[in-house]
Structure formats: C-alpha cells, structure tokens
Motif scaffolding. Sequence first.
Motif, PDB file in Angstrom:
ATOM      1  N   GLN A  68       0.821  -1.207   0.000  1.00  0.00           N
ATOM      2  CA  GLN A  68       0.000   0.000   0.000  1.00  0.00           C
ATOM      3  C   GLN A  68       0.861   1.265   0.000  1.00  0.00           C
ATOM      4  O   GLN A  68       0.554   2.249  -0.675  1.00  0.00           O
ATOM      5  N   ILE A  69       1.972   1.228   0.762  1.00  0.00           N
ATOM      6  CA  ILE A  69       2.879   2.389   0.789  1.00  0.00           C
ATOM      7  C   ILE A  69       3.469   2.611  -0.602  1.00  0.00           C
ATOM      8  O   ILE A  69       3.568   3.749  -1.083  1.00  0.00           O
ATOM      9  N   PHE A  70       3.837   1.528  -1.289  1.00  0.00           N
ATOM     10  CA  PHE A  70       4.424   1.656  -2.623  1.00  0.00           C
ATOM     11  C   PHE A  70       3.399   2.177  -3.627  1.00  0.00           C
ATOM     12  O   PHE A  70       3.744   2.969  -4.512  1.00  0.00           O
ATOM     13  N   ILE A  71       2.143   1.718  -3.498  1.00  0.00           N
ATOM     14  CA  ILE A  71       1.106   2.214  -4.419  1.00  0.00           C
ATOM     15  C   ILE A  71       0.897   3.713  -4.207  1.00  0.00           C
ATOM     16  O   ILE A  71       0.804   4.495  -5.171  1.00  0.00           O
ATOM     17  N   GLU A  72       0.826   4.140  -2.936  1.00  0.00           N
ATOM     18  CA  GLU A  72       0.671   5.572  -2.652  1.00  0.00           C
ATOM     19  C   GLU A  72       1.888   6.364  -3.136  1.00  0.00           C
ATOM     20  O   GLU A  72       1.759   7.492  -3.623  1.00  0.00           O
ATOM     21  N   ASP A  73       3.081   5.753  -3.036  1.00  0.00           N
ATOM     22  CA  ASP A  73       4.292   6.442  -3.475  1.00  0.00           C
ATOM     23  C   ASP A  73       4.321   6.605  -4.991  1.00  0.00           C
ATOM     24  O   ASP A  73       4.990   7.508  -5.503  1.00  0.00           O
ATOM     25  N   ASN A  74       3.625   5.731  -5.732  1.00  0.00           N
ATOM     26  CA  ASN A  74       3.539   5.904  -7.177  1.00  0.00           C
ATOM     27  C   ASN A  74       2.862   7.219  -7.543  1.00  0.00           C
ATOM     28  O   ASN A  74       3.039   7.740  -8.649  1.00  0.00           O
ATOM     29  N   PHE A  75       2.110   7.740  -6.598  1.00  0.00           N
ATOM     30  CA  PHE A  75       1.404   9.012  -6.818  1.00  0.00           C
ATOM     31  C   PHE A  75       2.242  10.192  -6.332  1.00  0.00           C
ATOM     32  O   PHE A  75       2.192  11.273  -6.915  1.00  0.00           O
ATOM     33  N   THR A  76       3.032   9.973  -5.245  1.00  0.00           N
ATOM     34  CA  THR A  76       3.783  11.086  -4.637  1.00  0.00           C
ATOM     35  C   THR A  76       5.255  11.114  -5.042  1.00  0.00           C
ATOM     36  O   THR A  76       5.909  12.161  -4.927  1.00  0.00           O
ATOM     37  N   PHE A  77       5.818   9.983  -5.482  1.00  0.00           N
ATOM     38  CA  PHE A  77       7.228   9.901  -5.891  1.00  0.00           C
ATOM     39  C   PHE A  77       8.179  10.318  -4.760  1.00  0.00           C
ATOM     40  O   PHE A  77       9.193  10.969  -4.996  1.00  0.00           O
ATOM     41  N   SER A  78       7.895   9.930  -3.530  1.00  0.00           N
ATOM     42  CA  SER A  78       8.745  10.357  -2.408  1.00  0.00           C
ATOM     43  C   SER A  78       9.883   9.363  -2.135  1.00  0.00           C
ATOM     44  O   SER A  78      10.940   9.745  -1.641  1.00  0.00           O
ATOM     45  N   LEU A  79       9.697   8.074  -2.444  1.00  0.00           N
ATOM     46  CA  LEU A  79      10.739   7.072  -2.214  1.00  0.00           C
ATOM     47  C   LEU A  79      11.623   6.941  -3.450  1.00  0.00           C
ATOM     48  O   LEU A  79      11.111   6.821  -4.566  1.00  0.00           O
ATOM     49  N   PRO A  80      12.948   6.933  -3.267  1.00  0.00           N
ATOM     50  CA  PRO A  80      13.838   6.737  -4.426  1.00  0.00           C
ATOM     51  C   PRO A  80      13.641   5.352  -5.043  1.00  0.00           C
ATOM     52  O   PRO A  80      13.329   4.389  -4.341  1.00  0.00           O
ATOM     53  N   VAL A  81      13.859   5.281  -6.345  1.00  0.00           N
ATOM     54  CA  VAL A  81      13.691   4.010  -7.055  1.00  0.00           C
ATOM     55  C   VAL A  81      14.658   2.960  -6.512  1.00  0.00           C
ATOM     56  O   VAL A  81      14.314   1.780  -6.378  1.00  0.00           O
ATOM     57  N   GLN A  82      15.894   3.387  -6.173  1.00  0.00           N
ATOM     58  CA  GLN A  82      16.890   2.430  -5.682  1.00  0.00           C
ATOM     59  C   GLN A  82      16.437   1.771  -4.372  1.00  0.00           C
ATOM     60  O   GLN A  82      16.664   0.574  -4.155  1.00  0.00           O
ATOM     61  N   PHE A  83      15.786   2.559  -3.503  1.00  0.00           N
ATOM     62  CA  PHE A  83      15.294   2.008  -2.244  1.00  0.00           C
ATOM     63  C   PHE A  83      14.201   0.968  -2.506  1.00  0.00           C
ATOM     64  O   PHE A  83      14.193  -0.110  -1.903  1.00  0.00           O
ATOM     65  N   ARG A  84      13.288   1.288  -3.422  1.00  0.00           N
ATOM     66  CA  ARG A  84      12.206   0.342  -3.737  1.00  0.00           C
ATOM     67  C   ARG A  84      12.776  -0.956  -4.312  1.00  0.00           C
ATOM     68  O   ARG A  84      12.321  -2.051  -3.988  1.00  0.00           O
ATOM     69  N   GLN A  85      13.795  -0.821  -5.163  1.00  0.00           N
ATOM     70  CA  GLN A  85      14.407  -2.023  -5.739  1.00  0.00           C
ATOM     71  C   GLN A  85      15.120  -2.848  -4.673  1.00  0.00           C
ATOM     72  O   GLN A  85      15.117  -4.088  -4.729  1.00  0.00           O
ATOM     73  N   SER A  86      15.737  -2.184  -3.693  1.00  0.00           N
ATOM     74  CA  SER A  86      16.426  -2.928  -2.635  1.00  0.00           C
ATOM     75  C   SER A  86      15.436  -3.726  -1.787  1.00  0.00           C
ATOM     76  O   SER A  86      15.731  -4.838  -1.348  1.00  0.00           O
ATOM     77  N   VAL A  87      14.243  -3.166  -1.554  1.00  0.00           N
ATOM     78  CA  VAL A  87      13.202  -3.895  -0.818  1.00  0.00           C
ATOM     79  C   VAL A  87      12.797  -5.146  -1.597  1.00  0.00           C
ATOM     80  O   VAL A  87      12.659  -6.238  -1.030  1.00  0.00           O
ATOM     81  N   LEU A  88      12.635  -4.993  -2.919  1.00  0.00           N
ATOM     82  CA  LEU A  88      12.254  -6.140  -3.755  1.00  0.00           C
ATOM     83  C   LEU A  88      13.347  -7.212  -3.735  1.00  0.00           C
ATOM     84  O   LEU A  88      13.049  -8.408  -3.632  1.00  0.00           O
ATOM     85  N   ARG A  89      14.610  -6.784  -3.817  1.00  0.00           N
ATOM     86  CA  ARG A  89      15.712  -7.753  -3.780  1.00  0.00           C
ATOM     87  C   ARG A  89      15.713  -8.533  -2.465  1.00  0.00           C
ATOM     88  O   ARG A  89      15.930  -9.745  -2.430  1.00  0.00           O
ATOM     89  N   GLU A  90      15.477  -7.827  -1.357  1.00  0.00           N
ATOM     90  CA  GLU A  90      15.467  -8.484  -0.045  1.00  0.00           C
ATOM     91  C   GLU A  90      14.370  -9.540   0.019  1.00  0.00           C
ATOM     92  O   GLU A  90      14.581 -10.652   0.516  1.00  0.00           O
ATOM     93  N   LEU A  91      13.185  -9.203  -0.500  1.00  0.00           N
ATOM     94  CA  LEU A  91      12.077 -10.159  -0.472  1.00  0.00           C
ATOM     95  C   LEU A  91      12.332 -11.341  -1.398  1.00  0.00           C
ATOM     96  O   LEU A  91      11.984 -12.487  -1.081  1.00  0.00           O
ATOM     97  N   PHE A  92      12.942 -11.093  -2.561  1.00  0.00           N
ATOM     98  CA  PHE A  92      13.279 -12.178  -3.477  1.00  0.00           C
ATOM     99  C   PHE A  92      14.247 -13.160  -2.827  1.00  0.00           C
ATOM    100  O   PHE A  92      14.131 -14.376  -2.991  1.00  0.00           O
ATOM    101  N   GLN A  93      15.230 -12.625  -2.097  1.00  0.00           N
ATOM    102  CA  GLN A  93      16.191 -13.496  -1.421  1.00  0.00           C
ATOM    103  C   GLN A  93      15.496 -14.389  -0.402  1.00  0.00           C
ATOM    104  O   GLN A  93      15.787 -15.586  -0.288  1.00  0.00           O
ATOM    105  N   LYS A  94      14.549 -13.823   0.359  1.00  0.00           N
ATOM    106  CA  LYS A  94      13.809 -14.626   1.330  1.00  0.00           C
ATOM    107  C   LYS A  94      12.971 -15.689   0.635  1.00  0.00           C
ATOM    108  O   LYS A  94      12.864 -16.820   1.106  1.00  0.00           O
TER     109      LYS A  94
END
Length: 995
Positions: A342-368
Amino acid sequence: MSAEAADREAATSSRPCTPPQTCWFEFLLEESLLEKHLRKPCPDPAPVQLIVQFLEQASKPSVNEQNQVQPPPDNKRNRILKLLALKVAAHLKWDLDILEKSLSVPVLNMLLNELLCISKVPPGTKHVDMDLTTLPPTTAMAILLYNRWAIRTIVQSSFPVKQAKPGPPQLSVMNQVQQEKELTENILKVLKEQAADSILVLEAALKLNKDLYVHTMRTLDLLAMEPGMVNGETESSAAGLKIKTEEVHCQVCYDLGAAYFQQGSTNAAAYENAREKFFRTKELMAEIGSLSLHCTIDEKRLAGYCQACDVLVPSDSTSQQLTPYSQVHICLRSGSYQEVIQIFIEDNFTFSLPVQFRQSVLRELFQKAQQGNEALDEICFKICACNTVRDILEGRTISVQFNQLLFLRPNKEKIDFLLEVCSRSINLEKASESLKGNMAAFLKNVCLGLEDLQYVFMISSHELFITLLKDEERKLLVDQMRKRSPRINLCINPVTSFYDIPASASVNIGQLEHQLILSVDPWRIRQILIELHGMTSERQFWTVSNKWEVPSVYSGVILGIKDSLTRDLVYILMAKGLHCSVVKDFPHAKQLFAACLELVTEFSPKLRQVMLNEMLLLDIHTHEAGVGQSGERPPSDLISRVRGYLEMRLPDIPLRQVVAEECVAFMLNWRENEYLTLQVPAFLLQNNPYVKLGQLLAATCKELPGPKESRRTAKDLWEVVVQICSVSNQHKRGNDGRISLIKQRESTLGIMYRSELLSFIKKLREPLVLTVILSLFVKLHNVREDIVNDITAEHISIWPSSIPNLQSVDFEAVAITVKELVRYTLSINPNNHSWLIIQADIFFATNQYSAALHYYLQAGAVCSDFFNKAVPPDVYTDQVIKRMIKCCSLLNCHTQVAILCQFLREIDYKTAFKSLQEQNSHDAMDSYYDYIWDVTILEYLTYLHHKRGETDKRQIAIKAIGQTELNASNPEEVLQLAAQRRKKKFLQAMAKLYF
C-alpha cells in the motif's frame, strides 16, 4: 630598526624561497623558511607531504660504528623536525578531515602523540582519568583531538575498502606494504581496546562550558623556547586559536554519533545514542551557522545518518508522522507486507521514495523467497508490479523480472492487481499527456504479451484502458492480435461464449500428460493417471517421458505387474522419486517413495522390500547432505536399519549395487569399525565384496596404533587391492601366425573392478580411512622397479615392500588412481598437510616444480598458522626440504636454494655455496639476504661479491651480518629465535610468490 637588523632582513628576503640542489626539507630546516613556503598559493611539496617527510626523518633509526641499528636519537635536529611537522598541522588548523584523507594511520598517530607530548599531557596517564575542566585549554584540546581521531579511525576501519589492483610482485615493495599494514593493524587494535575510554573522554567534553584553544604556529614556537622565555603565555586563556564551545560540542557530537552508530550492529541500544547525538549536531549547526572555521561536517552524510536513525529508532509518535522509510522498515520487520504494498502504491502518486530504495526492498524479499519461503512469491510479484508502474510513469523501461513473473505464469489475480495499481497510480484529470501516453503504451504491450484471451479481455474492457486508448488505437491493437494469431476471432467487446467451446479429447490427453510430467505430488499423479486411463486404455503412460528411468533390476519386476494403471503408477512414482533424490530434493523424494511403498505393500512383498531399501538409501543421503555435514552422528535407528540391510538374506530380492556401497561407506564414515570388524556375519564377507573391503579397512584402521607384527589385516587388504589392480594376460594369434600378449585393463581377478573400487572410495569421508587407502596406493605406486622419485605418505610402513609378480600389476592404472584419490581427498579437506605433501610429491615426480613448491608451501602453511608458528619437523622433513631445494634450483631461483639449505638438520654448505655462485638467478637475490641467519653463508656472500666487484650487494651482505641478534656470542635461545623469525618471513614471502 638597527642597521644590523635591516641588513639581516634584506639578506633573508634576497635568498631564494625554493631549494636549489639540496633536499627541500634540509633547506626548510636550515633556513627557517617554512612559513613563507606555506603561504604560497600552491606550495610544492604540499603541507601533508611535509608532515610525512618531517616525521619520517625524525623517526629514522641510526646505525652505530658496529653497524648495529639503534632507535632514533633524541637530538636537537629530530626535535626541530617534529616541531616543524606540528607547525604544518597547525597551519592546516588541525582539520582532521584533511589530515585523515592524506596521512596514513601510523603517521597521524605519531603526529598526534607528538601534539600530546608538547601539550604537557603526562605520559602513561589515562585520558579518562584527567579532569578536562582543570586542564589548560590547549592541553584539553589536544586530548580531544586525539580521542576524536581514535574513534573516527575505528569507525573508518569498519567500512569496506576497495583493494587496489596489485602490480607485478616486487619483494621489497611487498615487504614495505606488509610492514605498514601490520603497524596499522597493531595501532587499530590498541585504539579499539581504548575505545570505551575515548568515548567517555568525549562525553565529558560535552559538559565543558568554556571555550578551548588549539595550538598555532606561534604558540608552538613559544613552547620550543626555553621555559624562562615563555612567561606562561601558552597556558593562559588567550593563547592559540580560539574554538567556541558550540563548535567543540558540535564536532564531538557528530563523531560520537558515528561511533555509536557503528556499535549499533552488535548493540541495538547504541542506535538511540547515535540518534540523540546526530540530532544535537543538527541543532548546533543551526546555531553556529556558516561562520564556523573549525567545525567542518559533511551535511549530506549527517542527513543520511539522521535518516537511518529515523528508520532504526522510530519515535513514539503515530505512524502518520513517520517518514515513508521508517514505515517500510517497520512493516518489513513485523512481516506486514500488505502494508508495504500500500505504501508503494501511494508512493507511485507522490514519488517520495527513491527508485533504488524500492528495488532494494524487492531484492530483499526475493532473497527470502528463494530461501524457501514460498508465501512471499505473491508479495514479490505485487512489489515488482508497483515498481514497474513507477518506472513506466517516469519513462523507464520494463524490467525482465516483471515480464517473467507476469507472462510465464499469468492468472486472474495478477491481472486484477496490476490494473488496480495502474488505476491508483495516475490521476487522469491532472496527469500530463506524456504520463497518459506511457501508461497506455504499457497496457498495450501487456495485451500483446499475453496469450490467453481471457486476460486480454480483462484489460481491454477495463475503464482505464478504454479511457486512455482511443477507438482507432483499440482497433489497431485488434489487428495486431489477429496478425499474431490468424485463427482468433477477436472482437473489441468480450464474447463470453468463446470460452465455452469444449476442448477435444486429444488436447485434454496432451494437457494431462504435460501435468503428469511436471507434478511431484503422488496423489495428483494418481488422479491424473486415473483420468488418462479413463480416456484411453491403449497407451502405456510410463513411457510418456524418456527422463523417467528405473534401474533394470527393478524394471523387470515392475513391468510384470498385470494391472496397467498400477504398473504405470508404481513405475512413475519410483522414477520421479529417484530423480528427486539425484537432484537432492529429498522431501519430495520421500513423499513419492512413501506413496509407492504403501501401494506395493498390498500386492508384492518383493517390491515392498525394494522400496524399503530405496528409502534406506534416501535416508542416508538426507542425513549426509544435512546435519551429517556438521558432524552430527546419525540416529541409532538409521544405523540399525543399515545393519539390517547388510545382514538381509531374503531370496529373489532385486538389489542395487549402489545401496550396498552406500551402506558400507556409511558405516566407515561414522566409525562403526567394531561392527565391521567383529559382528559382520561370515556369509556377508563371502557374498558381498563391499562388506569384505569395508571389514578389511575397518580392521586396518583399528590396528594402526598396535605393533607391526599384529597387522595381518593390513597384509590381507594389500593383497585384495593388488589383485584388483592386476591385469589378466591373454594370448592371441595374429594374421601372420605370431602370438601376441593382450593385457585386459579391467581384470576380473579381484573381488571387484578397479573402477568400482574408485567409485566406492569416493563415497568415503572419514580422514583415517582415506589416509590408509591413499597410503596403500602410494606404496603400490612406489614398488615398481623403474620409479625414480618415491611418493611419501602417512602409515606407508604398514604395507609389504614387494610384490611377487610385478608384471601382473597395471602400474599405469595405479598412477592414475593415486592422482584421482589425492584430488578427491583434497576436495574433502584441503588443509590436510599429509595429503598436500602427497600432491606435491606427485608434481615433483612429474617434473612440475612450480606446482610442487605451491603444495609443499601450502602443507607448511596449514599446520603453522601461515608460518606464524614453527612448521612441525614431521611435515618439513629433510626429504621435503631437499625436494624444495631441487625445485628452486631447477627454476633457477638460486638464492632461495641457499636459504633453504639452512632448513636442513645439517646445513648443506656445498649446495648453498654452489647455488650462490650462479649468476643467472631468477629470484630477488640480494633482497633475500635478510632471511639468511647462518653467518658462514653470509660471510661467503661477502667474499663472493667482493671478488666480483659488486660493492652494493657486498654492503647489503655486510649489513645482514652486522645484525646484533646473529652475533655468535648470543645465547642459543636468541640465535634460535633469530633463525625462527627469518624462517617465518622467508616462507611467507615464498608463499606470496607461489600461491
């Protein structure tokens, strides 16, 4: 001004400000032109280079008349050099950022210790025991500078450093770098031991409420004068450069914050202290403003620290007041992944989180997810979809990862979620035309990538799709879909009746066969086979995949089952179970075998025993690949089942050879020697060659500590292996009538083939068993008549030293077997010095001298903590040293030969002198003289260089002789210590060259 003074000033001003031909630091020292040099716009050399040179010259050791190295003298010249280094640092306003960037840790440590010394800090007194409030301002500031540098250096050492690409190996440079590295490590060790005291000193500094002063060039000059001329000026409150209390507190808070943050990895409570210090730093920086001269803090780095502390130490405020970073971090820690989405969907509207941070979250979840958490697969797709929509809105390309997750396994839930994210990420009323165009192109590409029309219609009938694409664009999309698949009658509006068309029987059979190939669920496999047999009775479905393989000893029994459904089911369950076992998917293999066992128990005792045997083998593999690798013993139940298998006497049961192999290897690996030696039934020894071999190995290992005459089993084992490695001779008459001798490589004279013996040995892991069998083959290799260089091995003396019929042994096959066994044993334990020596001897015997030296050195390194301890004499025997000498000689490294001659129990002067006479040497020659401890060899070197007229090399040899620790009058302990230290340095230098 007097005439004399005027003349002196004129003469000074007329002198050149740059050194002509003399060394620049001598020029500055003699002419006192340091200040003029530093006032230049771009002084050359730079100030930091001056500090290094001044301190190097001041700490340079001296050599007395007897060529003995002495500590640097405390004379006037060295004191002036140290003072000049301090004055240069004062010119730089003691800016630690500049000093740390340009000076090494040892140099900066020396500089700050000199500052403490000149600031009257009592030597030997702990800084934490001193009251900063009662000290003179410059003394207190010197203590703060030192302790700030201490914790900054500790923090900096915890960061990863990119290693510089090494150039060609030069021994002198490598030694210098190694010495500086060791010195830095020693200083860091001391600083880390004193870290707690340094933090307490800095915490005490935060309680100071008075301004401090730091030494300037003028105050340092005053301190250098006679005590009577100072008049106490340097200790007054007005001496030196004034540093305001706020600036001191600001800088100390920042450094303390960095120290606490670094401790947070092992102590979570330290993050709270770090947060407090960093936010206090921000407050003080706001108070000071941009006018500060002393307080230099990287504001971007400070902001990063504050942001990290916000995430790691959330405040007590509500989640609405937290930053998006903190919210995401808290959700990840608590496993609330839906909230992250939900935070990521809302951020798609506000662009407050850097793309690199979002990708790092995805990488962490993929590893798990890859570690076995299958529940995260859906979460990974949703996070990836959110990131992809963000990329689309910002004009970036779609990742391959998203295409794989969507198009390889599309389903209704994925399409629904993707459409939801797209709808919530764009405001159609306020969005620009470029944003709308990006989103429309993305949806069109998704439609073109999907093969299932149901999913295409889900997108094309969605409100967002209809709004973004005009009628012409949608018609064009329909045309593209028609071209891609001409048989599809695609309409703009969904035609639901299209999906009601039933598939033909052949299509259904093909789909079910495809599912049958992919499935590893035994109950699903059974259900699919029932459906297939209901459709047709003409097919044998165990032939669907050519990957389904069942051993021939089993397939005859299974294919003899009359009922076709049961036959297919048993065959497929066993084939899939065996395949899962091979690829180490043990849980699925166990499920498949258990289902097969339950099935065959109802009608076939023979197949029931087969499945019990296979499940035993599976349990052995599961244990060996799991907890067995860490040394945990198998449960007693498993050992009992292995014994039961070995003692099984059921007639007509098809048996796989590999099960017997694994069972005997299992007993040897877990040291069940008592059972194999004393409790194995006699019929087993006669009927099972692996049990016979295991019994001989176990008995030989058991008798190893005993007397030589009791090793009857060793002789029996020797005879068995010799027979396996023997060849059978056959005579054949050729076309010309002559009789020729043919050697049969794989002889049937022994209890098994050589290839089977090698396969069995490669299932063993017990070091003692491997050492015994390896020493046997080494001895067998050495008994051949034409052998030049013997291979050494542990326990080699227990084997017979001759064979009655040498011609019957295939020594070529024995040599190949020895090489394969050494390669295998080193893969089990690459740090076994005995096996490393064998590998080195093999390379030596085959004239591969560089490789032989590599393994000789590695054998010494693994048993001496990389030569920091003495290599045991049973590892570096005289034979090993002589072989290393021969390797170096044949590689034209003659100085290394001379040094190694010292390692022998009796120094081989003849070989050493002969090697030193060689002028065509490929090693570093005189760079190695520091590693020679025998005075006779050094005296010979001196004579040799004098005879050749090589003055420089002669001086190096004389310097080596003149070292006090080599004096013949020294106690024996001192001489041995000197020899041991040189052995260590030489072997470490050799290892760096050959590893």
